[in-house]
Scaffold this motif. Sequence first.
Motif, PDB file in Angstrom:
ATOM      1  N   ASP A  23      56.368  51.262  73.009  1.00 17.40           N
ATOM      2  CA  ASP A  23      54.988  51.270  73.480  1.00 17.40           C
ATOM      3  C   ASP A  23      54.861  52.333  74.564  1.00 17.40           C
ATOM      4  OD1 ASP A  23      52.501  50.802  74.665  1.00 17.40           O
ATOM      5  OD2 ASP A  23      52.607  48.649  74.266  1.00 17.40           O
ATOM      6  N   ARG A  24      54.183  53.428  74.240  1.00 19.68           N
ATOM      7  CA  ARG A  24      54.095  54.572  75.160  1.00 19.68           C
ATOM      8  C   ARG A  24      53.108  54.344  76.304  1.00 19.68           C
ATOM      9  NH1 ARG A  24      53.518  60.001  71.744  1.00 19.68           N
ATOM     10  NH2 ARG A  24      53.979  60.853  73.798  1.00 19.68           N
ATOM     11  N   GLY A  59      63.611  52.862  64.664  1.00 13.37           N
ATOM     12  CA  GLY A  59      64.642  52.959  65.695  1.00 13.37           C
ATOM     13  C   GLY A  59      64.190  53.737  66.910  1.00 13.37           C
ATOM     14  N   ALA A  60      62.998  53.455  67.411  1.00 16.12           N
ATOM     15  CA  ALA A  60      62.419  54.215  68.526  1.00 16.12           C
ATOM     16  C   ALA A  60      63.373  54.256  69.719  1.00 16.12           C
ATOM     17  CB  ALA A  60      61.089  53.599  68.939  1.00 16.12           C
ATOM     18  N   ASN A  61      63.590  55.473  70.235  1.00 12.64           N
ATOM     19  CA  ASN A  61      64.515  55.608  71.373  1.00 12.64           C
ATOM     20  C   ASN A  61      63.816  56.082  72.639  1.00 12.64           C
ATOM     21  OD1 ASN A  61      63.967  58.188  70.621  1.00 12.64           O
ATOM     22  ND2 ASN A  61      66.092  58.854  70.408  1.00 12.64           N
ATOM     23  N   GLY A  62      62.487  55.858  72.698  1.00 12.38           N
ATOM     24  CA  GLY A  62      61.766  56.217  73.917  1.00 12.38           C
ATOM     25  C   GLY A  62      61.445  57.694  73.997  1.00 12.38           C
ATOM     26  N   GLY A  63      60.870  58.086  75.130  1.00 15.64           N
ATOM     27  CA  GLY A  63      60.475  59.474  75.350  1.00 15.64           C
ATOM     28  C   GLY A  63      59.292  59.531  76.289  1.00 15.64           C
ATOM     29  N   THR A  64      58.480  60.555  76.144  1.00 15.62           N
ATOM     30  CA  THR A  64      57.350  60.737  77.059  1.00 15.62           C
ATOM     31  C   THR A  64      56.199  59.807  76.717  1.00 15.62           C
ATOM     32  OG1 THR A  64      56.452  62.479  75.657  1.00 15.62           O
ATOM     33  CG2 THR A  64      57.924  63.158  77.444  1.00 15.62           C
ATOM     34  N   GLY A  65      55.470  59.395  77.744  1.00 18.63           N
ATOM     35  CA  GLY A  65      54.323  58.529  77.563  1.00 18.63           C
ATOM     36  C   GLY A  65      53.615  58.296  78.873  1.00 18.63           C
ATOM     37  N   TYR A  66      52.474  57.629  78.790  1.00 20.35           N
ATOM     38  CA  TYR A  66      51.717  57.269  79.996  1.00 20.35           C
ATOM     39  C   TYR A  66      51.938  55.779  80.247  1.00 20.35           C
ATOM     40  CZ  TYR A  66      49.513  61.828  79.852  1.00 20.35           C
ATOM     41  OH  TYR A  66      49.297  63.189  79.874  1.00 20.35           O
ATOM     42  N   TYR A  67      53.067  55.474  80.821  1.00 22.67           N
ATOM     43  CA  TYR A  67      53.490  54.102  81.026  1.00 22.67           C
ATOM     44  C   TYR A  67      52.738  53.497  82.215  1.00 22.67           C
ATOM     45  CZ  TYR A  67      57.203  55.776  77.981  1.00 22.67           C
ATOM     46  OH  TYR A  67      57.894  56.329  76.936  1.00 22.67           O
ATOM     47  N   GLY A  68      51.696  52.724  81.901  1.00 24.15           N
ATOM     48  CA  GLY A  68      50.874  52.177  82.964  1.00 24.15           C
ATOM     49  C   GLY A  68      50.135  53.254  83.728  1.00 24.15           C
ATOM     50  N   GLY A  69      49.895  54.401  83.058  1.00 22.70           N
ATOM     51  CA  GLY A  69      49.204  55.520  83.700  1.00 22.70           C
ATOM     52  C   GLY A  69      50.134  56.582  84.237  1.00 22.70           C
ATOM     53  N   ALA A  70      51.426  56.265  84.309  1.00 22.59           N
ATOM     54  CA  ALA A  70      52.403  57.229  84.831  1.00 22.59           C
ATOM     55  C   ALA A  70      52.943  58.080  83.691  1.00 22.59           C
ATOM     56  CB  ALA A  70      53.551  56.505  85.529  1.00 22.59           C
ATOM     57  N   ASN A  71      52.769  59.398  83.782  1.00 27.39           N
ATOM     58  CA  ASN A  71      53.265  60.310  82.762  1.00 27.39           C
ATOM     59  C   ASN A  71      54.747  60.543  82.996  1.00 27.39           C
ATOM     60  OD1 ASN A  71      53.641  62.181  80.797  1.00 27.39           O
ATOM     61  ND2 ASN A  71      52.318  63.752  81.669  1.00 27.39           N
ATOM     62  N   ASN A  73      59.050  60.329  81.278  1.00 25.57           N
ATOM     63  CA  ASN A  73      59.966  60.389  80.133  1.00 25.57           C
ATOM     64  C   ASN A  73      60.991  59.277  80.302  1.00 25.57           C
ATOM     65  OD1 ASN A  73      61.515  61.045  77.962  1.00 25.57           O
ATOM     66  ND2 ASN A  73      62.211  63.017  78.732  1.00 25.57           N
ATOM     67  N   ARG A  74      60.844  58.206  79.532  1.00 26.73           N
ATOM     68  CA  ARG A  74      61.730  57.049  79.653  1.00 26.73           C
ATOM     69  C   ARG A  74      62.632  56.954  78.424  1.00 26.73           C
ATOM     70  NH1 ARG A  74      57.929  52.180  82.161  1.00 26.73           N
ATOM     71  NH2 ARG A  74      57.110  53.391  83.933  1.00 26.73           N
ATOM     72  N   LYS A  75      63.907  57.143  78.638  1.00 25.78           N
ATOM     73  CA  LYS A  75      64.904  57.066  77.578  1.00 25.78           C
ATOM     74  C   LYS A  75      65.618  55.730  77.648  1.00 25.78           C
ATOM     75  CE  LYS A  75      64.722  61.169  75.555  1.00 25.78           C
ATOM     76  NZ  LYS A  75      64.546  61.340  74.095  1.00 25.78           N
ATOM     77  N   ILE A  76      65.932  55.191  76.476  1.00 20.56           N
ATOM     78  CA  ILE A  76      66.684  53.929  76.405  1.00 20.56           C
ATOM     79  C   ILE A  76      67.802  54.088  75.378  1.00 20.56           C
ATOM     80  CG2 ILE A  76      64.824  52.423  77.161  1.00 20.56           C
ATOM     81  CD1 ILE A  76      65.567  52.682  73.490  1.00 20.56           C
ATOM     82  N   ASP A  77      68.742  53.172  75.402  1.00 20.46           N
ATOM     83  CA  ASP A  77      69.785  53.130  74.380  1.00 20.46           C
ATOM     84  C   ASP A  77      69.291  52.192  73.282  1.00 20.46           C
ATOM     85  OD1 ASP A  77      71.963  52.827  72.748  1.00 20.46           O
ATOM     86  OD2 ASP A  77      73.364  52.238  74.330  1.00 20.46           O
ATOM     87  N   ARG A  78      68.821  52.770  72.189  1.00 21.03           N
ATOM     88  CA  ARG A  78      68.189  51.942  71.168  1.00 21.03           C
ATOM     89  C   ARG A  78      69.168  50.999  70.475  1.00 21.03           C
ATOM     90  NH1 ARG A  78      66.705  56.236  66.360  1.00 21.03           N
ATOM     91  NH2 ARG A  78      68.823  56.677  65.663  1.00 21.03           N
TER      92      ARG A  78
END
Length: 300
Positions: A23-24, A59-71, A73-78
């Motif tokens: 969820d970006r 298998g989404a592994n995260g990336g750039t997004g507006y997380y709660g309005g914050a632009n 880049n959140r990476k995770i270990d999928r």
Amino acid sequence: MREMANACKEYGLKLGIYLSPWDRNHPDYGKPEYITYFRNQLTELLTSYGPIFEIWFDGANGGTGYYGGANENRKIDRTTYYDWPDTYKLIVAAPAIIRDQSGEVNMTPVDAESVVYYTLNGSIPSPKSKKYNGPFQTHGKLEIKAIAFDKTSGKSSPVAYEKFDIPRKDWKIVGLEDEKAYVIIDGNSATSWHQAGDKKMPVDLVIDLGRKENVCGFRYLPDTDMWNPGIITHYQFYVSADNIEWKLVDQGEFSNIKNNPLWQTKRFATKKIRYIKFRALNNTQGNDNTGYAEVDIITN
């Protein structure tokens, strides 16, 4: 979502859902709290919109997004972040239903802990329906609906549905000495057989039904191997009462079968016959490979 579920119900369609694990926009993505949110979404989808035939993720592994309005880049270990084994426990998969050549029915749940309940009268099964305790013999046409029930969670799977025509126990494949060919009438879509490599198109498959039947159509399931070898695209279908005089009752193309290698159903005017001939004219590869997972008839 509600409108889509209602539309599927109105038109007799099965509802499948894609739920993205990434969820970006959610402020907690990348944190443990997000997994609880994701599972709550999944629970809502599985419980609020009626029967769900299929659900899939990626298998989404995260990336750039507006997380709660914050632009950001959140990476995770999928492989670890989503904790898939515990997430999958929210899903109860429908059981597999197979009727073999002799007419014996087997129902297999995905999880060994699940109990299968079924009906034979067209009604929707529930934990109050007949419990499946092992293979049972059947005769004639058959309609089975079944669910898997998880006693621990109290959840039921979507309804598995199979409609079978006459059993194929007396069928014989004519002109072939390869016993492996009988997997095409064994009721198991995971098994397949291919004509000998020296056979050139057109290639015939002739089957003796054992006695005369009122036949009004046929069904073909191609090899479901991931490479889909030998999928027949163009065909002719013949019938005969004596294996001498043959009548062409249907011919044409299985449209888009390369992209949708599913059961193909063709109907024609009813004929009282004993033999069928399924002639392959072309395949998706443009060569002479001719494969079958299952072949069946439609009677009335």
